[in-house]
Design a protein around this motif. Sequence first.
Motif, PDB file in Angstrom:
ATOM      1  N   THR A 228      53.834 -61.575 -23.149  1.00 39.38           N
ATOM      2  CA  THR A 228      53.145 -60.992 -24.297  1.00 39.38           C
ATOM      3  C   THR A 228      54.080 -60.060 -25.056  1.00 39.38           C
ATOM      4  OG1 THR A 228      50.993 -61.131 -23.188  1.00 39.38           O
ATOM      5  CG2 THR A 228      51.191 -59.565 -25.001  1.00 39.38           C
ATOM      6  N   ALA A 229      54.878 -59.286 -24.325  1.00 40.63           N
ATOM      7  CA  ALA A 229      55.829 -58.372 -24.964  1.00 40.63           C
ATOM      8  C   ALA A 229      56.824 -59.137 -25.836  1.00 40.63           C
ATOM      9  CB  ALA A 229      56.567 -57.552 -23.910  1.00 40.63           C
TER      10      ALA A 229
ATOM     11  N   VAL B 221      56.856 -60.624 -33.494  1.00 46.89           N
ATOM     12  CA  VAL B 221      56.009 -60.350 -34.659  1.00 46.89           C
ATOM     13  C   VAL B 221      56.459 -59.090 -35.384  1.00 46.89           C
ATOM     14  CG1 VAL B 221      53.684 -59.681 -35.380  1.00 46.89           C
ATOM     15  CG2 VAL B 221      53.997 -61.565 -33.756  1.00 46.89           C
ATOM     16  N   LEU B 222      56.652 -58.022 -34.637  1.00 47.98           N
ATOM     17  CA  LEU B 222      57.051 -56.757 -35.260  1.00 47.98           C
ATOM     18  C   LEU B 222      58.412 -56.882 -35.945  1.00 47.98           C
ATOM     19  CD1 LEU B 222      55.847 -54.263 -32.498  1.00 47.98           C
ATOM     20  CD2 LEU B 222      54.782 -54.695 -34.719  1.00 47.98           C
TER      21      LEU B 222
ATOM     22  N   PHE C 112      56.751 -48.751 -27.885  1.00 45.28           N
ATOM     23  CA  PHE C 112      56.868 -50.129 -27.407  1.00 45.28           C
ATOM     24  C   PHE C 112      58.253 -50.694 -27.699  1.00 45.28           C
ATOM     25  CE2 PHE C 112      56.730 -54.663 -28.451  1.00 45.28           C
ATOM     26  CZ  PHE C 112      56.379 -55.176 -27.206  1.00 45.28           C
ATOM     27  N   GLU C 113      58.759 -50.453 -28.883  1.00 51.44           N
ATOM     28  CA  GLU C 113      60.072 -50.985 -29.246  1.00 51.44           C
ATOM     29  C   GLU C 113      61.190 -50.389 -28.385  1.00 51.44           C
ATOM     30  OE1 GLU C 113      60.016 -50.093 -33.353  1.00 51.44           O
ATOM     31  OE2 GLU C 113      58.940 -51.925 -33.918  1.00 51.44           O
ATOM     32  N   GLN C 114      60.941 -49.180 -27.868  1.00 45.77           N
ATOM     33  CA  GLN C 114      61.933 -48.546 -26.995  1.00 45.77           C
ATOM     34  C   GLN C 114      61.854 -49.062 -25.563  1.00 45.77           C
ATOM     35  OE1 GLN C 114      60.885 -44.440 -27.541  1.00 45.77           O
ATOM     36  NE2 GLN C 114      62.169 -44.169 -29.359  1.00 45.77           N
ATOM     37  N   THR C 115      60.636 -49.331 -25.089  1.00 43.02           N
ATOM     38  CA  THR C 115      60.433 -49.692 -23.682  1.00 43.02           C
ATOM     39  C   THR C 115      60.153 -51.171 -23.459  1.00 43.02           C
ATOM     40  OG1 THR C 115      58.042 -49.297 -23.762  1.00 43.02           O
ATOM     41  CG2 THR C 115      59.451 -47.397 -23.268  1.00 43.02           C
TER      42      THR C 115
ATOM     43  N   GLN D  93      47.522 -38.851 -27.660  1.00 41.02           N
ATOM     44  CA  GLN D  93      48.918 -39.242 -27.896  1.00 41.02           C
ATOM     45  C   GLN D  93      49.477 -40.077 -26.740  1.00 41.02           C
ATOM     46  OE1 GLN D  93      51.196 -35.730 -28.959  1.00 41.02           O
ATOM     47  NE2 GLN D  93      50.157 -35.529 -30.908  1.00 41.02           N
ATOM     48  N   PHE D  94      48.666 -41.014 -26.286  1.00 45.63           N
ATOM     49  CA  PHE D  94      49.110 -41.953 -25.262  1.00 45.63           C
ATOM     50  C   PHE D  94      50.062 -42.978 -25.857  1.00 45.63           C
ATOM     51  CE2 PHE D  94      44.961 -41.049 -22.935  1.00 45.63           C
ATOM     52  CZ  PHE D  94      45.565 -40.432 -21.861  1.00 45.63           C
ATOM     53  N   ASP D  95      50.821 -43.640 -24.996  1.00 41.76           N
ATOM     54  CA  ASP D  95      51.650 -44.764 -25.439  1.00 41.76           C
ATOM     55  C   ASP D  95      50.776 -45.986 -25.714  1.00 41.76           C
ATOM     56  OD1 ASP D  95      53.881 -43.178 -25.010  1.00 41.76           O
ATOM     57  OD2 ASP D  95      54.235 -43.971 -22.993  1.00 41.76           O
ATOM     58  N   THR D  96      49.781 -46.169 -24.856  1.00 45.39           N
ATOM     59  CA  THR D  96      48.897 -47.333 -24.919  1.00 45.39           C
ATOM     60  C   THR D  96      47.507 -46.932 -24.453  1.00 45.39           C
ATOM     61  OG1 THR D  96      50.792 -48.666 -24.162  1.00 45.39           O
ATOM     62  CG2 THR D  96      48.657 -49.761 -24.227  1.00 45.39           C
ATOM     63  N   VAL D  97      46.502 -47.609 -24.981  1.00 42.13           N
ATOM     64  CA  VAL D  97      45.140 -47.499 -24.450  1.00 42.13           C
ATOM     65  C   VAL D  97      44.574 -48.914 -24.335  1.00 42.13           C
ATOM     66  CG1 VAL D  97      42.767 -46.768 -24.939  1.00 42.13           C
ATOM     67  CG2 VAL D  97      44.643 -45.173 -25.292  1.00 42.13           C
ATOM     68  N   TYR D  98      43.941 -49.206 -23.206  1.00 40.13           N
ATOM     69  CA  TYR D  98      43.365 -50.537 -23.022  1.00 40.13           C
ATOM     70  C   TYR D  98      42.074 -50.451 -22.199  1.00 40.13           C
ATOM     71  CZ  TYR D  98      45.823 -50.372 -18.474  1.00 40.13           C
ATOM     72  OH  TYR D  98      46.304 -50.008 -17.233  1.00 40.13           O
TER      73      TYR D  98
END
Length: 231
Positions: A81-82, A88-89, A186-189, A128-133
């Motif tokens: 998925t990454a 896309v980005l 995301f682009e960093q990790t 200010q999380f990196d991700t939420v799911y």
Amino acid sequence: MSNIAIIPARGGSKRIPRKNIRPFLGKPILAYVIDAALQSGLFSEVMVSTDDEEIARIARTYGASVPFMRQAETANDFATTADVLREVLNQYAQKGSAYDYACCLYPTAPFITPTLLQRAFSILTDKQFDTVYPIQRFGFPIQRAVLLNDEKVQWFQPEHALTRSQDLEPAYHDAGQFYLFNTKTFEQTLRLITDHSGGIIVPEMEAHDIDTEEDWQVAEFKFKLRLMQDV
């Protein structure tokens, strides 16, 4: 602030053929996800990443954009998925479009609602999380799980063999619906789940992972019940 919704929907589903556009209670299952993203009002762009012309046509019919087709390298069985999100980005960046936040929505998650997306986005930005799911609680304490080896049963955690279920800490699992994330992180990790990710709890009846024909039937049953409750 500019946000994008990315729905990865390749054409090569193996366990359920044409899974991403199969009719789910009367319309392509992909349509429910597109509709939720559009109605949430969170995104300046709702796009579908696909390698399949039929999926692209259906996606456009229900209001999503398909500005480019997915490359072969990100449409095979080994692409993550990454990998798809990065492609896309990068494609949008080359056209001069950058986004502060993105949401990866799985195309076979018809239980996603605009309200759920809005609540998750509030958590993402407020904390200010990196991700939420979305996450769901396990129906049985995982501390009481067992191993089966040649028909012999063994405890995973023997120290909890006699612990009362109500005294064990609840555990949760990924509901398999979407990931809202900070694009810069995301682009960093290149990771959707980090040590600084947040979760939003969804009830058992408001999500169902669809991998088999039986899963599909159960998901339709749950969805019908939800529709009846909303009447």
